[in-house]
Design an enzyme around this catalytic site. Structure first.
Site, short mmCIF file in Angstrom:
data_model
loop_
_atom_site.label_atom_id
_atom_site.label_comp_id
_atom_site.label_asym_id
_atom_site.label_seq_id
_atom_site.Cartn_x
_atom_site.Cartn_y
_atom_site.Cartn_z
N ALA A 1 0.83 -1.20 0.00
CA ALA A 1 0.00 0.00 0.00
C ALA A 1 0.86 1.25 0.00
CB ALA A 1 -0.93 0.00 1.21
N CYS A 2 1.94 1.24 0.77
CA CYS A 2 2.86 2.38 0.84
C CYS A 2 4.26 1.82 1.01
CB CYS A 2 2.48 3.27 2.03
SG CYS A 2 3.63 4.63 2.32
N ILE A 3 5.24 2.43 0.34
CA ILE A 3 6.61 1.95 0.44
C ILE A 3 7.55 3.15 0.45
CG2 ILE A 3 6.80 1.64 -2.06
CD1 ILE A 3 8.60 -0.80 -1.45
N THR B 1 11.89 4.23 1.37
CA THR B 1 13.24 4.14 1.94
C THR B 1 13.61 5.53 2.41
OG1 THR B 1 13.83 2.42 0.34
CG2 THR B 1 15.63 3.50 1.51
N GLN C 1 18.82 5.97 0.74
CA GLN C 1 18.47 5.80 -0.67
C GLN C 1 19.73 5.65 -1.53
OE1 GLN C 1 15.81 9.00 -1.76
NE2 GLN C 1 14.15 8.24 -0.46
N GLY D 1 20.55 0.36 -2.62
CA GLY D 1 20.00 -0.96 -2.87
C GLY D 1 18.95 -1.42 -1.89
N TYR D 2 18.60 -0.58 -0.90
CA TYR D 2 17.63 -1.00 0.11
C TYR D 2 16.20 -1.02 -0.45
CZ TYR D 2 21.28 -0.63 3.66
OH TYR D 2 22.41 -0.80 4.40
N GLY D 3 15.91 -0.11 -1.37
CA GLY D 3 14.58 -0.10 -1.97
C GLY D 3 14.28 -1.41 -2.68
N GLU E 1 0.09 -0.77 -4.82
CA GLU E 1 -1.05 0.12 -5.00
C GLU E 1 -0.61 1.37 -5.74
OE1 GLU E 1 -4.44 2.24 -2.19
OE2 GLU E 1 -3.20 0.61 -1.41
#
Length: 506
Positions: free
Chosen positions: A361-363, A365, A370, A373-375, A396
């Site tokens: 629903a929401c993402i 980093t 940022q 590579g964490y995303g 979403e």
């Protein structure tokens, strides 16, 4: 102001009067030369506020992305040069329009009886929380209760959303009637009527163009927090976040990196840190490797913590507009570990039961992590959970501009890997095969193939072709790729909820 994700062009082509100004006489709508990154740049003054350190001006810089707008002190404005004053005729028209709108609104005021019913419902909601009063509660109670209960529908009936932002999370980053600032804090800008779209057209538009909020008020909203101290990092927010209005006067707010409580005074924050006993997100650790851990937090069980997380993330997601109702969501928080505790890197949220099949629903980093590579790890983890559930998932919409880029990269790399594997085994591959292998929806697979121009029509058949250029790009990215989620380390079973656990908390 330009829409989020676009570059702003300050002012219009109309001629403006020029003249000298001082910190006391300059006003909203003026265009002046402002120091940014060691250079004087043309900027429009969108808002003015008095803080504890003095008067500050909110500047929208010419040809700069909206997220680079910032509050600047008077010392950074070059008052030796003439400033461009706003057109007085337009000011009169705007004042007349404002008066007309105010009179229209007053005619449509709800009855006193209805207001009392809404107030009593809000009081029951706060009492049912079972926790001590929170500064956020007072702010929410001042907002229209009916609007905040709407579940993620725009005026044209479209389901949306971050938000990062990204984003903009039904009940976390959904485009419901949002909590707005006062009218006098909205900058002078042309509010053009937005075109109406059907549900399918809107989803398609948002899917392919990234996060462009359809609400003109949301676009013109002024960022209210100038600086945030979060653990070892000092963060500079990109967008407005509805922290209590008293924090607008602070030069810096202090957020505890473990419990996410926020303070305007350094002394209060230091006192809190001495007493805070939390050293990791308040949930179950469901994944751990040498680099990161993932925690699962139930929005119903940890309301205050999840609401604070939504407020924090709103500063970096342009389309996240509803923050209070976290009960129907699960939050998956990624952290890094040291001897002090678990430090938040980013998170994604998902509905406990999504009728549209969304797995995110929401993402987001956090900015300090940022481009590392964490995303990609967050995205991969969301799809690994979908594989365990035996479902096909999709984020979403709309995604933030950065979120859209991250998802497209993840989709393209994994689809190319799947296709190369089928090619080595000399097996036929279909879009459905790719979707099942990656837990992606067939629609996302097809859109990715079309964006990469990998779908061709040859001799009466639709075929998938992988260009040599994309294969070389994938080989280079593999050499740089350092971290991946190990599915064997995930200790998680799909949770089962009752109807009460899935409902909104009003």
């Amino acid at each position: 102001m330009s829409p989020p994700g676009g570059d702003a062009t300050v002012g219009s082509d109309e001629k403006r009067q020029k003249g000298k100004a001082t910190p006391d006489t300059i006003k909203m709508g003026c265009i002046a030369m402002v120091m940014k990154e060691g250079q004087l740049r043309r900027a429009e003054i969108l808002s003015i506020k008095d803080t504890k350190s003095g008067r500050q001006f909110y500047c929208n810089f010419d040809n700069f992305n909206k997220r680079l707008d910032e509050w600047v002190p008077a010392a950074r404005i070059d008052f030796e040069q003439d400033v461009e004053w706003p057109n007085p005729d337009k000011d009169k028209q705007k004042d007349a329009k404002t008066k007309k709108n105010n009179s229209t609104v007053s005619k449509k005021q709800p009855s006193k009886k209805n207001n009392q019913k809404k107030a009593s419902k809000r009081e029951q909601s706060v009492a049912s929380d079972g926790q001590t009063p929170h500064p956020w509660t007072e702010f929410v109670e001042s907002q229209p209760g009916k609007n905040n209960r709407q579940r993620g529908k725009t005026e044209d009936g479209t389901d949306v959303n971050a938000s990062l932002e990204v984003g903009g999370d039904k009940g976390v980053k959904r485009k419901a009637d949002e909590i707005d600032m006062d009218e006098d804090e909205i900058p002078a800008a042309k509010k053009q009527r937005q075109p109406s779209f059907s549900r399918e057209q809107e989803i398609e538009k948002l899917r392919t163009s990234g996060s462009m909020t359809q609400n003109p008020t949301e676009i013109s909203r002024i960022r209210n927090i100038s600086k945030v101290e979060f653990g070892r990092y000092v963060l500079f927010p990109w967008y407005f976040s509805p922290y209590p209005q008293i924090f607008d006067q602070e030069d810096c707010i202090y957020i505890c990196e473990f419990c996410l409580s926020y303070y305007g005074e350094l002394k209060s924050f230091v006192r809190h840190r001495q007493k805070c006993t939390l050293h990791h997100p308040p949930g179950n650790e469901i994944y751990r490797d040498d680099y990161v851990s993932f925690f699962e937090i139930d929005g119903r069980r940890q309301r205050t913590w999840c609401r604070n997380l939504c407020l924090l993330s709103k500063m970096f997601l342009d389309h996240k507009t509803l923050y209070y109702d976290v009960d129907p969501f699960l939050f998956y928080v990624m952290t890094t570990r040291d001897d002090r505790g678990c430090h938040i890197i980013g998170y994604f949220s998902k509905e406990k039961e999504s009728t549209d099949g969304y797995n995110v629903a929401c993402i987001l980093t956090l900015p300090q992590y940022q481009r590392k590579g964490y995303g990609r790890l967050l995205i991969q983890f969301s799809y690994e959970l979908s594989k365990i559930e035996g479902k096909l998932g999709s984020p979403e919409k709309p995604l933030s501009d950065l979120g859209l880029l991250s998802y497209r990269q993840y989709w393209s790399e994994n689809i190319i890997d799947i296709l190369l594997g089928y090619n080595e085994r000399k097996e036929a591959c279909t879009i459905e095969n790719i979707a099942v292998a990656l837990a992606m929806t067939t629609q996302d697979v097809e859109h990715t193939l079309q964006a990469l121009k990998m779908q061709v029509y040859h001799k009466g058949e639709h075929k998938i072709v992988v260009p040599e250029k994309l294969i070389k790009q994938r080989e280079k990215s593999k050499a740089k790729q350092k971290r991946l989620i190990d599915p064997e380390r995930i200790q998680w079973k799909p949770p089962v909820f009752t109807a009460l656990n899935r409902t909104w908390g009003w």
